[in-house]
Design an enzyme around this catalytic site. Structure first.
Site, PDB file in Angstrom:
ATOM      1  N   ASP A   1     -53.058 -52.908  28.630  1.00 33.60           N
ATOM      2  CA  ASP A   1     -52.119 -51.933  29.188  1.00 33.60           C
ATOM      3  C   ASP A   1     -50.786 -52.088  28.445  1.00 33.60           C
ATOM      4  O   ASP A   1     -50.564 -53.050  27.695  1.00 33.60           O
ATOM      5  CB  ASP A   1     -51.974 -52.130  30.701  1.00 33.60           C
ATOM      6  CG  ASP A   1     -51.455 -50.863  31.387  1.00 33.60           C
ATOM      7  OD1 ASP A   1     -50.970 -49.961  30.681  1.00 33.60           O
ATOM      8  OD2 ASP A   1     -51.533 -50.780  32.625  1.00 33.60           O
TER       9      ASP A   1
HETATM   10  C1  NOJ Z   1     -49.262 -47.953  32.009  1.00 35.28           C
HETATM   11  C2  NOJ Z   1     -50.210 -47.726  33.153  1.00 35.28           C
HETATM   12  O1  NOJ Z   1     -50.349 -48.922  33.906  1.00 35.28           O
HETATM   13  C3  NOJ Z   1     -51.578 -47.273  32.714  1.00 35.28           C
HETATM   14  O2  NOJ Z   1     -52.319 -46.898  33.845  1.00 35.28           O
HETATM   15  C4  NOJ Z   1     -51.481 -46.137  31.745  1.00 35.28           C
HETATM   16  O3  NOJ Z   1     -52.772 -45.738  31.350  1.00 35.28           O
HETATM   17  C5  NOJ Z   1     -50.657 -46.566  30.540  1.00 35.28           C
HETATM   18  N1  NOJ Z   1     -49.327 -46.950  30.978  1.00 35.28           N
HETATM   19  C6  NOJ Z   1     -50.566 -45.473  29.495  1.00 35.28           C
HETATM   20  O4  NOJ Z   1     -49.822 -44.416  29.938  1.00 35.28           O
END
Ligand code: NOJ
Length: 763
Positions: free
Chosen positions: A282
């Protein structure tokens, strides 16, 4: 990817390829093709493939294209048109090995057409409707040049303080697992290689929904049996359905961050579950290993992540900065890097990008004249699905449905708030294209009834909260505050109410209140709106509350004020029309809660399938020394599985095909369901099981199956459920998946509380 899909892909592959030396390995043979490509790659090119960057203010587009052409970026996310993605793919075509780029995006509950938030989708208990959401989302996103979605999000959520409760499908393992499978299959269609499909990267692996205190990004501490029985199955369901990707969670699990968790990614995901796709960290998660306190510095963080099995690093520069020198120093093996590269290239292969990098981007001459054209939306589908997601919580004196006549006061800060209709993670949805409740009423009523609109209150009086919520959106203010004094707003609404036959108040949360990093300490509707409700109640007019929110709210007080309550979540592009359809009886509500609504925040965690305990509270029999809170009634306000209809349904004659069953055998449970009301309608008949005595305490009940049935007024039907041998199994103290002999209770109901019961014995 399953074998059938692969076969289809191989048959369709062109025999020619543009990639450097393919003579040794034609495109048809995935493993050989990729191995041959890896052989030709420099270390820099390999590390470049592991880099996934966000399209945003961080890096100018021109620099991104240069980096791509130099082989230093593997994929991007957050660009949402073919015209944006084409130049990046062109840059990849100029790179030495011409390895295609891929483009990802958070397509969670729609792309251009926004469907209800996931928690609302789950409340439909309608797998066909949910499949429609996945298909339409894939079609729309793929036709905008997107290859991969960071979805489905299948984190079990049992603490509604967590803002991301809105993004998942609720508290129940079985329901979320069913939806997980359907979402993956519908995003990926026949194959993730199809031009109309997206590859699904299930998230957030793992257990992100169990962050302590519901505070986002917090730590997770959980027993292995709870993990395996309750929290892991939805991710597993996505993997079994062929999800091509897995996004790794930001939290730690029993002290070890998911991003450096070898057990999680290697032993469980790859070895035990047989996952063959790509893992992605993430946002910035590799760098965060330092703040987690498990890596001394960035160098160690990169080492831990690659060793644990993070293939793609999202918006994180550490792989680029550290991997080469870690390799040189012998701290990382060539195989660690090559394994990650193999998975990234494998995902690109499975998305069909080696065969045709422009598969979803197409030719410029075919680009839509207007990317944002209304004609590109799927409004009929959105309205249909939104209607199915609405849950009728209260309906005293048959207040609903309303007559399409007379005068209606429509009030509340969310009655005409286009941005809030869409909920959080609204992908490429445009607020001005969403139908608010005000607009929906106008469309459904025409000139049959008069609607007097008054805002009545702002979302909140609290300036600090307002600032926080507006900070979440960089493009525009999330909440437009009415500068008039609260009393003036309320007076206007009360005046409208007094001139009307009925009041409809649209209240709850603005969408940013149920979002990533928006954890709450209370589940109440903000005070500004409660003051409005109080004033409306005092007019004595019938009061209908239309709720918008992305988590369970504590509604004990509101329940006393309102004659009817309709839970509408954040219902998407066509939400206003769908809500008006239900308010005026053009659609008979059929949604059921996919998450428990507690009475107050103090009851959390409150979920229906908790373990048996030694001193349970018995409803109706208060007393000391039982498990209870003494300050307010015990039990939920609205239980899991609950939802009313404009019809009534009855259940009778629960019977089992046998009173005993042998290990490995199935059993039939049947029940008669009748629509005893005056309208045709749908309901969800839910089957729960309880393993009464086992080697460890088991849940008081667990959902194992359900049927959503449409019955004409007066119609009666016998439903059959097959209780399968696997339904009796659980992960025991030794983490063995087994069924234990003894008594099982079968409970069938229209919600998780009011159930009929029968028993059988597993021999
Ligand atoms: C952070 C988020 O936790 C995740 O769910 C998301 O897919 C990513 N950012 C990309 O936007």
């Amino acid at each position: 990817m399953n074998k059938l899909c692969l076969l289809g892909l191989v048959v369709s592959l062109a025999s020619q390829s543009a990639y450097a030396d393919t003579s040794a390995a034609p495109l048809q043979d995935k493993q050989a093709f990729i191995a041959n490509l890896i052989k030709q790659m420099t270390l820099d090119e390999k590390i470049g493939q592991l880099r996934l960057i966000s399209i945003g203010p961080e890096m100018p587009r021109e620099m991104i294209r240069k980096e791509i052409a130099a082989g230093r970026i593997g994929g991007t996310f957050n660009s949402i048109t073919r015209a944006e993605n084409r130049p990046m793919q062109d840059a990849a075509a100029k790179s030495r090995l011409k390895i295609p780029m891929f483009f990802a995006y958070d397509v969670i509950h729609g792309h251009r057409t926004i469907f209800p938030i996931s928690l609302g989708l789950a409340a439909s208990w309608d797998m066909d409707a949910i499949a429609k959401v996945g298909r339409v989302s894939a079609l729309e996103a793929a036709s905008d040049g997107i290859d991969m979605t960071f979805a489905p999000m299948v984190d079990i959520a049992r603490d509604p303080r967590w803002g991301r409760t809105s993004e998942g499908f609720g508290e129940d393992t079985y329901l979320v697992s069913r939806i997980s499978k359907v979402m993956v299959e519908s995003f990926q269609g026949q194959s993730p290689a199809a031009p109309t499909s997206l590859m699904a990267a299930v998230k957030h692996f793992a257990l992100y929904g169990a962050v302590e205190g519901g505070r986002d990004y917090n730590t997770v501490d959980m027993s292995p049996t709870k993990m395996f029985n309750d929290y892991l199955p939805p991710y597993r369901a996505a993997i079994d359905a062929g999800a091509g990707g897995v996004m790794v969670a930001l939290n730690s699990i029993n002290g070890v961050p998911a991003t450096s968790n070898t057990w999680l990614m290697n032993d469980l995901l790859r070895k035990d579950w047989g996952f063959k796709g790509v893992t992605v960290s993430d946002h910035g998660a590799i760098t965060e290993l330092v703040r987690h306190g498990v890596a001394r510095d960035g160098r160690e963080a990169a080492k831990l992540a690659i060793k644990a099995g993070i293939d793609l690093s999202m918006n994180d520069s550490l792989y680029g900065e550290e991997l080469a020198s870690l390799l040189k120093a012998g701290e990382v093996d060539q195989a660690d890097i090559d394994n990650a590269v193999r998975e990234v290239l494998g995902a690109k292969y499975d998305m069909g990008l080696f065969e045709d990098p422009y598969r979803r981007i197409g030719k410029a001459s075919d680009d839509p004249a207007d990317t944002y054209a209304d004609s590109r939306l799927h409004r009929a589908e959105a309205r249909d699905v939104a209607r199915r997601s609405l849950v009728l919580l209260e309906n005293r004196k048959q207040t609903l449905p309303l007559k399409k006549a007379g005068t209606i006061a429509l009030v509340g800060p969310l009655a005409d708030a286009p941005i809030d209709m869409m909920g959080s993670w609204a992908a490429a949805g445009r607020p001005h294209q969403s139908i608010t409740v005000r607009e929906g009423m106008r469309q459904v009523l025409g000139d049959k009834a008069k609607v007097i609109y008054a805002k009545g209150s702002n979302v909140t009086h609290d300036k600090a909260i307002l600032d926080y919520l507006n900070f979440l959106n960089f493009d525009a203010p999330e909440i437009v505050d009415d500068p008039r004094p609260a009393a003036v707003l309320i007076d206007e609404a009360v005046k409208a109410a007094k001139q009307s036959d009925v009041v409809v108040a649209v209240v709850g949360e603005s969408r940013g209140m149920s979002h990533e990093s928006s954890s709450r300490t209370t589940l109440e509707i903000p005070a500004a709106q409660r003051e409005l409700i109080k004033a409306l109640k005092a007019t004595g007019k019938p009061l209908v509350l239309v709720l918008m929110n992305g988590r369970p709210l504590s509604l004990a007080w509101e329940r006393e004020q309102a004659d009817a309550i309709l839970e509408t979540w954040f219902s998407g592009t066509e939400g206003g029309n769908a809500i008006a359809d239900v308010l005026f009886g053009d659609y008979n509500p059929s949604g059921k809660l996919a998450i428990t609504f507690p009475r107050s925040v103090g009851q959390i965690p409150m979920y229906y399938n908790h373990l048996s305990i030694g001193r349970p509270f018995t409803p109706g029999k208060p007393g000391n020394y039982t498990s209870q809170y003494f300050e307010e009634p015990n039990g939920p306000l609205y239980p899991f599985g609950y939802g009313l209809s404009y019809s009534d349904f009855s259940l009778s004659n629960l019977s089992l095909s046998s009173k005993t069953v042998k290990q490995g055998q199935d059993l039939d449970a049947s029940i008669v369901v009748k629509n005893t009301g005056k309208r045709d309608g749908e309901t969800v008949v839910q089957l729960y099981l309880q393993d009464v005595t086992a080697s460890m305490s088991r849940p008081i009940k667990e959902l194992k199956n359900f049927h959503k049935v449409m019955l004409k007024a007066g119609e009666e039907r016998t439903l059959h459920f097959t209780i399968k041998a696997d339904d009796l199994k659980f992960y025991n103290g030794q983490l063995q998946w087994a069924a234990e002999p003894g008594e099982f209770r079968v409970q069938v109901g229209l919600d998780s509380q009011a159930v009929q019961q029968q028993s059988f014995e597993l021999l």
